[in-house]
Design a protein around this motif. Sequence first.
Motif, PDB file in Angstrom:
ATOM      1  N   LEU A  72      -0.603  11.030 -11.718  1.00  0.00           N
ATOM      2  CA  LEU A  72      -1.296   9.839 -11.225  1.00  0.00           C
ATOM      3  C   LEU A  72      -2.066  10.077  -9.924  1.00  0.00           C
ATOM      4  CD1 LEU A  72       1.290   7.016 -12.059  1.00  0.00           C
ATOM      5  CD2 LEU A  72      -0.963   7.337 -13.087  1.00  0.00           C
ATOM      6  N   PRO A  73      -1.499  10.774  -8.918  1.00  0.00           N
ATOM      7  CA  PRO A  73      -2.272  10.980  -7.684  1.00  0.00           C
ATOM      8  C   PRO A  73      -3.578  11.737  -7.910  1.00  0.00           C
ATOM      9  CG  PRO A  73       0.059  11.405  -7.295  1.00  0.00           C
ATOM     10  CD  PRO A  73      -0.101  11.243  -8.771  1.00  0.00           C
ATOM     11  N   LEU A  74      -3.534  12.817  -8.702  1.00  0.00           N
ATOM     12  CA  LEU A  74      -4.757  13.582  -8.952  1.00  0.00           C
ATOM     13  C   LEU A  74      -5.747  12.764  -9.776  1.00  0.00           C
ATOM     14  CD1 LEU A  74      -6.356  16.195  -8.743  1.00  0.00           C
ATOM     15  CD2 LEU A  74      -5.133  17.039 -10.761  1.00  0.00           C
ATOM     16  N   VAL A  75      -5.227  11.995 -10.728  1.00  0.00           N
ATOM     17  CA  VAL A  75      -6.101  11.145 -11.540  1.00  0.00           C
ATOM     18  C   VAL A  75      -6.801  10.110 -10.662  1.00  0.00           C
ATOM     19  CG1 VAL A  75      -6.071   9.312 -13.279  1.00  0.00           C
ATOM     20  CG2 VAL A  75      -4.908  11.479 -13.730  1.00  0.00           C
ATOM     21  N   ALA A  76      -6.076   9.521  -9.717  1.00  0.00           N
ATOM     22  CA  ALA A  76      -6.684   8.531  -8.818  1.00  0.00           C
ATOM     23  C   ALA A  76      -7.800   9.163  -7.989  1.00  0.00           C
ATOM     24  CB  ALA A  76      -5.613   7.938  -7.906  1.00  0.00           C
ATOM     25  N   GLU A  77      -7.567  10.386  -7.533  1.00  0.00           N
ATOM     26  CA  GLU A  77      -8.607  11.084  -6.759  1.00  0.00           C
ATOM     27  C   GLU A  77      -9.845  11.336  -7.622  1.00  0.00           C
ATOM     28  OE1 GLU A  77      -9.248  15.325  -4.385  1.00  0.00           O
ATOM     29  OE2 GLU A  77      -7.228  14.666  -4.924  1.00  0.00           O
ATOM     30  N   THR A  78      -9.632  11.737  -8.869  1.00  0.00           N
ATOM     31  CA  THR A  78     -10.761  11.976  -9.777  1.00  0.00           C
ATOM     32  C   THR A  78     -11.489  10.674 -10.092  1.00  0.00           C
ATOM     33  OG1 THR A  78      -9.577  13.846 -10.764  1.00  0.00           O
ATOM     34  CG2 THR A  78     -11.423  12.941 -12.003  1.00  0.00           C
ATOM     35  N   LEU A  79     -10.741   9.599 -10.300  1.00  0.00           N
ATOM     36  CA  LEU A  79     -11.373   8.303 -10.584  1.00  0.00           C
ATOM     37  C   LEU A  79     -12.242   7.845  -9.417  1.00  0.00           C
ATOM     38  CD1 LEU A  79      -8.425   6.359 -12.289  1.00  0.00           C
ATOM     39  CD2 LEU A  79     -10.497   7.221 -13.394  1.00  0.00           C
ATOM     40  N   ALA A  80     -11.743   8.046  -8.201  1.00  0.00           N
ATOM     41  CA  ALA A  80     -12.522   7.649  -7.025  1.00  0.00           C
ATOM     42  C   ALA A  80     -13.844   8.410  -6.967  1.00  0.00           C
ATOM     43  CB  ALA A  80     -11.707   7.896  -5.756  1.00  0.00           C
ATOM     44  N   ARG A 431      -4.614   7.208   0.263  1.00  0.00           N
ATOM     45  CA  ARG A 431      -3.292   6.993   0.859  1.00  0.00           C
ATOM     46  C   ARG A 431      -2.837   5.554   0.648  1.00  0.00           C
ATOM     47  NH1 ARG A 431      -4.120  10.184   6.622  1.00  0.00           N
ATOM     48  NH2 ARG A 431      -3.664  12.290   5.834  1.00  0.00           N
ATOM     49  N   GLY A 432      -3.770   4.616   0.779  1.00  0.00           N
ATOM     50  CA  GLY A 432      -3.422   3.217   0.565  1.00  0.00           C
ATOM     51  C   GLY A 432      -2.994   2.952  -0.864  1.00  0.00           C
ATOM     52  N   ILE A 433      -3.718   3.544  -1.831  1.00  0.00           N
ATOM     53  CA  ILE A 433      -3.342   3.389  -3.238  1.00  0.00           C
ATOM     54  C   ILE A 433      -1.976   4.013  -3.483  1.00  0.00           C
ATOM     55  CG2 ILE A 433      -3.943   4.022  -5.615  1.00  0.00           C
ATOM     56  CD1 ILE A 433      -6.892   3.970  -4.735  1.00  0.00           C
ATOM     57  N   ALA A 434      -1.751   5.194  -2.919  1.00  0.00           N
ATOM     58  CA  ALA A 434      -0.478   5.894  -3.121  1.00  0.00           C
ATOM     59  C   ALA A 434       0.688   5.077  -2.593  1.00  0.00           C
ATOM     60  CB  ALA A 434      -0.522   7.264  -2.445  1.00  0.00           C
ATOM     61  N   ARG A 435       0.531   4.502  -1.409  1.00  0.00           N
ATOM     62  CA  ARG A 435       1.634   3.703  -0.837  1.00  0.00           C
ATOM     63  C   ARG A 435       1.949   2.512  -1.722  1.00  0.00           C
ATOM     64  NH1 ARG A 435      -0.853   4.937   4.179  1.00  0.00           N
ATOM     65  NH2 ARG A 435      -2.090   3.029   4.069  1.00  0.00           N
ATOM     66  N   GLU A 436       0.933   1.922  -2.296  1.00  0.00           N
ATOM     67  CA  GLU A 436       1.152   0.724  -3.098  1.00  0.00           C
ATOM     68  C   GLU A 436       1.667   1.033  -4.495  1.00  0.00           C
ATOM     69  OE1 GLU A 436      -1.355  -3.187  -4.619  1.00  0.00           O
ATOM     70  OE2 GLU A 436      -2.124  -1.947  -2.988  1.00  0.00           O
ATOM     71  N   VAL A 437       1.276   2.197  -5.044  1.00  0.00           N
ATOM     72  CA  VAL A 437       1.554   2.465  -6.453  1.00  0.00           C
ATOM     73  C   VAL A 437       2.709   3.418  -6.662  1.00  0.00           C
ATOM     74  CG1 VAL A 437       0.572   3.321  -8.609  1.00  0.00           C
ATOM     75  CG2 VAL A 437      -0.835   1.972  -7.062  1.00  0.00           C
ATOM     76  N   TRP A 438       2.712   4.612  -6.050  1.00  0.00           N
ATOM     77  CA  TRP A 438       3.740   5.600  -6.407  1.00  0.00           C
ATOM     78  C   TRP A 438       4.483   6.197  -5.217  1.00  0.00           C
ATOM     79  CZ3 TRP A 438      -1.312   6.252  -8.253  1.00  0.00           C
ATOM     80  CH2 TRP A 438      -2.138   7.025  -7.453  1.00  0.00           C
ATOM     81  N   GLU A 439       4.262   5.671  -4.042  1.00  0.00           N
ATOM     82  CA  GLU A 439       5.039   6.155  -2.911  1.00  0.00           C
ATOM     83  C   GLU A 439       5.689   4.992  -2.169  1.00  0.00           C
ATOM     84  OE1 GLU A 439       2.577   8.551  -0.428  1.00  0.00           O
ATOM     85  OE2 GLU A 439       2.292  10.111  -1.942  1.00  0.00           O
ATOM     86  N   GLN A 440       6.167   4.006  -2.933  1.00  0.00           N
ATOM     87  CA  GLN A 440       6.815   2.867  -2.306  1.00  0.00           C
ATOM     88  C   GLN A 440       8.101   3.306  -1.622  1.00  0.00           C
ATOM     89  OE1 GLN A 440       6.981  -0.623  -4.846  1.00  0.00           O
ATOM     90  NE2 GLN A 440       5.498   0.347  -6.190  1.00  0.00           N
ATOM     91  N   ASP A 441       8.510   2.553  -0.613  1.00  0.00           N
ATOM     92  CA  ASP A 441       9.694   2.881   0.187  1.00  0.00           C
ATOM     93  C   ASP A 441      10.916   3.019  -0.711  1.00  0.00           C
ATOM     94  OD1 ASP A 441      11.476   1.191   2.895  1.00  0.00           O
ATOM     95  OD2 ASP A 441      11.639   3.202   2.053  1.00  0.00           O
ATOM     96  N   GLN A 442      11.476   4.223  -0.761  1.00  0.00           N
ATOM     97  CA  GLN A 442      12.625   4.465  -1.617  1.00  0.00           C
ATOM     98  C   GLN A 442      13.947   4.123  -0.930  1.00  0.00           C
ATOM     99  OE1 GLN A 442      12.569   8.154  -3.788  1.00  0.00           O
ATOM    100  NE2 GLN A 442      10.345   8.292  -3.660  1.00  0.00           N
TER     101      GLN A 442
END
Length: 743
Positions: A72-80, A431-442
């Motif tokens: 997902l992170p690499l895909v988001a970078e490619t989509l951007a 970074r903002g997308i990552a925090r919201e989608v796949w790096e939420q506070d564990q």
Amino acid sequence: MELLAPAGTIENFHAAFEAGADAVYVGAPGFNARNLARDLRLEEIGAMIRFCHERGKKLYVAANSLILERELPLVAETLAQLEFLGPDALIVQDLGLIRLIRRYFPKLRLHASTLMTAHNSPAVSALAGLGCQRVVLARELTVREIAAIRARSEVELEVFIHGAMCFSYSGLCLFSSFLGGKSGLRGRCVQPCRRAYTVAGKGKGGTGGKGGSYLFSMNDLSGLEAVPALREMGVASLKIEGRLRSAHYVRTVVGAYRMVIDAAPHELETVMIEAGARVRQAMSRKVTPGYFFSPQPQDAVTPHHSGNIGLHLGRAEKFTATGEGRYCSVALKEDLAVGDRLRLHLEPSGERLAFTVKEMYLGRQAIEAAEAATLVRIALPPACPAQPGQNLDLYKVDTAGGGAAEMPKLAVAEVKTALAGYRSRLVRRLRGIAREVWEQDQSRTGDRHGRGDRRTPGAPVAARRNRGVAAGRTTLEWWLRTDSFKVLQTRLPFAPDRFLLSFDKGLVSQAGQIRRLLGNRARDVIWGLPPVIQEQDLTRTHKQIGNLLRSGYKSFQISHIGQLDFFAGERVHLHGDYTFNLLNSQAVAAVATAGLESVQLCIEADRQSLGELIQGCRMLSEGSGRGGERRSPRLGLTVYGSPPLFTARLAAPHFTYDRPLLSPKGEALVIRKKEGFTETHSTRPFSLLPYLAELKGLGLDHAVVDIRGGQVDNRLLKELQERLTGTGRHAKLPTFNYLGRLE
């Protein structure tokens, strides 16, 4: 009406427009459904987009692979970066990708891939509702069915008009993945449909059934004769398949369809003849109209022929070796020149080997070219494993000097510089997308593997009773999936939490008897809809569902997002089958929004991918509630069974049903006829039953044990009970991809 051409290379890109294409489609680097030797780079795609837009043309990007959680992170970078480059649309199949794009990259226009199996009007409407401005229809539809869908749809429709045909409905093929982890839904298909098969017990020289061994090897599609009807009904785009094909193929086929689209009515008959002649020189497989004019085309497969791409040159004979060189003789059926590209097809292994002709002889004399009907000797590549006496067919797949003489320059360096500047500004956004989608506070998650109780309101009573199945000192809710009334009548040696019943005509007609037979346990019944319901069967299906609802059944499993339409306004419990192909948490979140209480995760997932997916769903669930989002649905997985490896419309006369077939590698299969389609299964089930405790620890909510299709007797039921409880001694079964690696 748009003519859309494939562009797997820059050479093919120019060939398409030279021949008259209105638009081209290319693959997104790393996540498209064609495993090319080299994906086009983003800067090359950007330069192509500029080239198109300067000339009033369009470019679409196929981002139609399933996405793993870790990707997902690499895909988001490619989509951007794609959003920055500005293609005219992205072609997608992953529900998670659709969700990501709509939330974070809304400038990107969406087209639903044919891998989403849009085969009826509710499917098209549902995909439009997800934000797709165009839907690429399934290739198994007739012209009449396309017209009916078009009449009931507002969204643009795209139709595959020419190129390779998959035997299975696109989006429903598991064969390549089941036999080695190379998923066709992720662009890694090894084409097991092109192999030769023999009926078990017929001996080494037996055939696959009634007249041939290539049971599933589809001929190529040529829809020239369907073009006038498709144009008249308002189809938006005609698509030519072939991102792996040569520039000669692209130029020839695009030119043929341009002629037909542009022909005046009084010219059409003459133009059609000329276009057909051109298509025959495109070095494809044998071509047929596919399903356009019949739901059961008799010429869709030529079972006695391999269905190889290219012009068949003939069968190689008289192998000789001189020094380090190896040679064969062949009586040419087509013209041949030094520099032409050939493909060898070896039997019975089905191996293929491509090479360029470097030497050719007429007798002892070296020659540069030879006409059809000439007996020549050609040099074989050193890697050729052929032995004297082995069947070896030769096909010409490209011509010497077949490319464009001079290709216009693309502004690749200019776009590369612009992209580099954009990437430097992209970091904060990602970074903002990552925090919201796949790096939420564990820190809120507690036990890393447990997700607590995530039941939605109104969860099934069987889940709260949790009869479960023992597996290594733990319990896991499990469902028994069957298509047999006899199984329900049998005194079972186990007690499943739920019964998942096939929505077959025979079983549905016995719904009242099933209710009386099961008594209070009838509340634990879930009716599982099939993945394909043709347009002409919608009314009947609505009626059958209505009858089940009036009989008191309230739980259903759907196999396609379009099947939500059957339950609009009804108070029911809906579940999702594995045919949703959920491999990332964004896809699970997408179906949660649709109101599904539980979903089966992708049946192809390996252990690592499954664990990452469940962890991602857990984090999304615990972070939900913001913006009124639904919590994650309960997560299930098919852990035992012989799933359909092919789900196909074709019921060919050469099929031998319910009798084992053997592949060249010894894999045993069986073809079964269903209502409206056929299924091909492995005769040997896969089993994750020894790993139920591990799956429970990963956070799985329920497991599905699938015993559809085969003969179910007391011996099988007893063996299944022992496998469920970990008792008894039985041979190990394959684990699909769970212990391997999904590619």
